[in-house]
Write a protein that holds these residues in place. Sequence first.
Motif: not given
Length: 218
Positions: A15, A19, A23, A33, A36-37, A39-41, A43-44
């Motif tokens: 993270h 970040s 970044r 986009r 963002t995808a 970053y989310a991937a 994170s999960f």
Amino acid sequence: MGAVILFAVLFVGTHLLMSHPLRAPLARRLGPRGFTAAYAAVSFATFIPLIMARRKVGPEEWLWQQTEPLWIVAALLMLVASILLVGSFIRNPAMDTMTNPKVDIPAPHGVFRITRHPMMWSFALWSVAHLLVNPRPTAMILAGAILTLALVGAAGQDVKKERLLGDRWAEWEASTSYLPFARGLVFPGWPALLAGLALFLLATWLHPIPVGIWRWIG
């Protein structure tokens, strides 16, 4: 337990890296986009294994007793956290400067007079509340990871904004505080207060065990 620690470190580390230092280069390569995808991937991919590893740990001993004073403090912290979280979505100056770096930064208002990082501090207070009343080793690792991410991430945001916006952000920082209520007690505003209270009541009512006021009136 080793897996819990490993994924907690990965969760926080990835993270902070994505970040801040990574970044800009990742955003240039992947686009907004795509970043963002990604970053989310990530994170999960770190958080879900953390939760799964924690569930596989056997019975744990309490590090201290859950006393009623601790439950009261935890409830108050969660109430403040809820107010800060809701208030962070009301005219957040960081949101405006992300889309238009030249936009005028308004004077601090609402919860931003309490702290310039209301969302991050809501996560931090959530962590402290859980540390107080759920003192099991794996729970403390999870809450400690979120606490670290929130406070270090907030400090990193200051550095990033200072670099991007220069004196304008430095002037705004001078009229706010990093620590909540460091500039004195201030009113968060009625929208944040009422919506935060509603969120607190709903979230604690939905909690798996009785917490908040439901611990005493349920």
